[in-house]
Design an enzyme around this catalytic site. Structure first.
Site, PDB file in Angstrom:
ATOM      1  CE  LYS A 262      -4.292  -1.498   2.195  1.00 45.63           C
ATOM      2  NZ  LYS A 262      -5.204  -1.212   3.310  1.00 45.63           N
TER       3      LYS A 262
ATOM      4  CG  ASP B 282      -5.806  16.585  -1.882  1.00 51.43           C
ATOM      5  OD1 ASP B 282      -4.788  16.475  -2.604  1.00 51.43           O
ATOM      6  OD2 ASP B 282      -6.575  17.566  -1.913  1.00 51.43           O
TER       7      ASP B 282
ATOM      8  CG  ASP C 256      -8.370   0.954   3.768  1.00 52.36           C
ATOM      9  OD1 ASP C 256      -9.139   0.147   3.205  1.00 52.36           O
ATOM     10  OD2 ASP C 256      -7.153   0.760   3.891  1.00 52.36           O
TER      11      ASP C 256
ATOM     12  N   GLY D   6      -4.998   1.318  18.533  1.00 50.61           N
ATOM     13  CA  GLY D   6      -4.116   0.924  17.437  1.00 50.61           C
ATOM     14  C   GLY D   6      -3.661   2.124  16.623  1.00 50.61           C
TER      15      GLY D   6
ATOM     16  CB  ALA E 154      -6.393  -0.221   9.393  1.00 53.98           C
TER      17      ALA E 154
HETATM   18  N1  NAP Z   1     -12.477  -4.319   7.807  1.00 56.67           N
HETATM   19  C1  NAP Z   1     -11.612  -3.898   6.900  1.00 56.67           C
HETATM   20  O1  NAP Z   1     -11.968  -3.540   5.769  1.00 56.67           O
HETATM   21  C2  NAP Z   1     -10.154  -3.792   7.265  1.00 56.67           C
HETATM   22  C3  NAP Z   1      -9.306  -2.911   6.551  1.00 56.67           C
HETATM   23  C4  NAP Z   1      -7.959  -2.833   6.920  1.00 56.67           C
HETATM   24  C5  NAP Z   1      -7.485  -3.627   7.961  1.00 56.67           C
HETATM   25  N2  NAP Z   1      -8.337  -4.475   8.617  1.00 56.67           N
HETATM   26  C6  NAP Z   1      -7.848  -5.294   9.753  1.00 56.67           C
HETATM   27  O2  NAP Z   1      -7.325  -4.399  10.715  1.00 56.67           O
HETATM   28  C7  NAP Z   1      -6.239  -4.996  11.428  1.00 56.67           C
HETATM   29  C8  NAP Z   1      -5.044  -4.030  11.431  1.00 56.67           C
HETATM   30  O3  NAP Z   1      -4.590  -3.839  10.101  1.00 56.67           O
HETATM   31  P1  NAP Z   1      -3.372  -2.835   9.791  1.00 56.67           P
HETATM   32  O4  NAP Z   1      -3.207  -2.856   8.332  1.00 56.67           O
HETATM   33  O5  NAP Z   1      -3.543  -1.533  10.491  1.00 56.67           O
HETATM   34  O6  NAP Z   1      -2.145  -3.615  10.487  1.00 56.67           O
HETATM   35  P2  NAP Z   1      -0.775  -3.005  11.021  1.00 56.67           P
HETATM   36  O7  NAP Z   1      -0.390  -1.786  10.275  1.00 56.67           O
HETATM   37  O8  NAP Z   1       0.172  -4.164  11.076  1.00 56.67           O
HETATM   38  O9  NAP Z   1      -1.097  -2.549  12.539  1.00 56.67           O
HETATM   39  C9  NAP Z   1      -1.337  -3.507  13.533  1.00 56.67           C
HETATM   40  C10 NAP Z   1      -1.848  -2.845  14.810  1.00 56.67           C
HETATM   41  O10 NAP Z   1      -2.115  -3.890  15.779  1.00 56.67           O
HETATM   42  C11 NAP Z   1      -1.321  -3.646  16.932  1.00 56.67           C
HETATM   43  N3  NAP Z   1      -0.896  -4.904  17.548  1.00 56.67           N
HETATM   44  C12 NAP Z   1      -0.395  -5.982  16.915  1.00 56.67           C
HETATM   45  N4  NAP Z   1      -0.122  -6.958  17.826  1.00 56.67           N
HETATM   46  C13 NAP Z   1      -0.436  -6.459  19.050  1.00 56.67           C
HETATM   47  C14 NAP Z   1      -0.384  -6.976  20.375  1.00 56.67           C
HETATM   48  N5  NAP Z   1       0.062  -8.212  20.634  1.00 56.67           N
HETATM   49  N6  NAP Z   1      -0.813  -6.185  21.400  1.00 56.67           N
HETATM   50  C15 NAP Z   1      -1.270  -4.928  21.150  1.00 56.67           C
HETATM   51  N7  NAP Z   1      -1.363  -4.383  19.899  1.00 56.67           N
HETATM   52  C16 NAP Z   1      -0.942  -5.146  18.865  1.00 56.67           C
HETATM   53  C17 NAP Z   1      -0.135  -2.855  16.451  1.00 56.67           C
HETATM   54  O11 NAP Z   1       0.464  -2.206  17.529  1.00 56.67           O
HETATM   55  P3  NAP Z   1       2.069  -1.874  17.493  1.00 56.67           P
HETATM   56  O12 NAP Z   1       2.201  -0.589  16.733  1.00 56.67           O
HETATM   57  O13 NAP Z   1       2.430  -1.763  18.915  1.00 56.67           O
HETATM   58  O14 NAP Z   1       2.742  -3.037  16.801  1.00 56.67           O
HETATM   59  C18 NAP Z   1      -0.840  -1.901  15.455  1.00 56.67           C
HETATM   60  O15 NAP Z   1      -1.509  -0.880  16.131  1.00 56.67           O
HETATM   61  C19 NAP Z   1      -5.990  -6.335  10.725  1.00 56.67           C
HETATM   62  O16 NAP Z   1      -6.631  -7.338  11.486  1.00 56.67           O
HETATM   63  C20 NAP Z   1      -6.676  -6.184   9.371  1.00 56.67           C
HETATM   64  O17 NAP Z   1      -7.126  -7.421   8.871  1.00 56.67           O
HETATM   65  C21 NAP Z   1      -9.653  -4.564   8.303  1.00 56.67           C
END
Ligand code: NAP
Length: 277
Positions: free
Chosen positions: A70, A82, A107, A133, A137
């Site tokens: 991405k 933007d 998103d 978080g 996302a």
């Molecule tokens: N519904 C939808 O359309 C949609 C769209 C996008 C994403 N999602 C879902 O959203 C989730 C996050 O996606 P992302 O792209 O933002 O991932 P990402 O950039 O990898 O971010 C992961 C987040 O989870 C936190 N995290 C991971 N392990 C943890 C733990 N053990 N304890 C506490 N916090 C933890 C991370 O904190 P740290 O910074 O401390 O590592 C960070 O805030 C995924 O499950 C994804 O499938 C859904």
């Protein structure tokens, strides 16, 4: 005799086999009677630019981009909206007829549309939103919440510096609080959002105290596997309106589909059923 061109779209990521986007777009193509295809493509980082530049020559009208590409794709696109610039990532490419590769990030749009439909009484301007978080996302969601007029975003992330970076990028309307203290802030928001991976199948549970959470607070989880996460189950028991993450996936796909195939699909229960099949 001129032959009708069959429009192609798809999703690029690595891995990609788990993606539910092909189910969504094929459902819409069938429902609208469009003779197009939507193809999942597992592409390595080193090949991304070659693939993206080749696809328009193969009849592709655009693609979705997912993890881990991405951010990288922003360097390939010729024109960036933007909102994608602010977020620093794109999830939708449009291959224009003049050769321009246009990049957008939908998103945040998907997140807000899902909330508007799932919790129509949520009043963004009336109280802070608490966001858990600060990953990719969360950046899109924080930008969309700010756009929606939320007066303050209380932000908690396990790695505090990542939350602080987000505040530096998006401004002082964000109040960063300690991850371990987050239970103490539950009485402030009218919306609680989980953007972490916690609660997802195969990941640890989200362990936070909801003791102070009011039943008036809307609770949404962007994790959609499982559909009803433990957070949503607990919030339901308190009496909160809950909104699952599947709708975000559906609505984020809408702007791309409309631009690629020229028709706007209707979103109803059959859409959710198609993805869950
Ligand atoms: N519904 C939808 O359309 C949609 C769209 C996008 C994403 N999602 C879902 O959203 C989730 C996050 O996606 P992302 O792209 O933002 O991932 P990402 O950039 O990898 O971010 C992961 C987040 O989870 C936190 N995290 C991971 N392990 C943890 C733990 N053990 N304890 C506490 N916090 C933890 C991370 O904190 P740290 O910074 O401390 O590592 C960070 O805030 C995924 O499950 C994804 O499938 C859904």
């Amino acid at each position: 005799m001129t032959q009708e061109k069959i429009p192609l779209a798809g999703v690029i990521g690595s891995p990609i086999a788990h993606s539910r986007s092909p189910l969504l777009h094929h459902h819409w193509l069938r429902a609208l009677g469009i003779k197009g295809h939507y193809i999942p493509m597992d592409v390595a980082q080193a090949d991304l630019e070659t693939v993206v530049r080749t696809l328009p020559k193969m009849g592709f009208v655009g693609v979705n981009i997912t993890l881990p590409h991405k951010e990288t794709v922003m360097r390939i696109a010729d024109q960036i909206t933007d909102r994608a610039t602010v977020i620093g990532a794109a999830n939708t490419l449009i291959f224009r007829k003049d050769g321009i590769i246009h990049a957008d990030n939908t998103d945040g749009y998907g997140f807000i549309e899902n909330l508007k439909h799932g919790a129509p009484d949520w009043a963004p301007r009336e109280a802070p939103t608490l966001v858990l978080g600060a990953g990719g996302a969360a950046r899109a969601i924080v930008a969309a919440l700010a756009d929606a007029g939320v007066p303050e975003i209380i932000l908690a992330n396990r790695t505090r510096v990542r939350a602080e970076k987000l505040r530096d990028d998006f401004g002082q309307r964000i109040r960063v609080v300690d991850w371990v203290q987050v239970g103490n802030y539950m009485d402030e928001p009218n919306l609680l959002v989980n953007t972490t991976v916690l609660g997802m199948t195969g990941k640890p549970e989200l362990r936070i105290s909801l003791d102070r959470l009011s039943s008036d607070t809307v609770v949404t989880d962007i994790v959609y596997n499982p559909l009803e996460t433990p957070l949503l189950q607990q919030a339901k028991q308190i009496g909160c309106t809950t909104v699952d993450g599947l709708g975000m996936l559906i609505y984020q796909g809408l702007p791309g589909f409309e631009r690629w195939f020229g028709q706007r699909p209707v979103i109803d229960d059959t859409t959710r059923a198609a993805i869950l099949a």
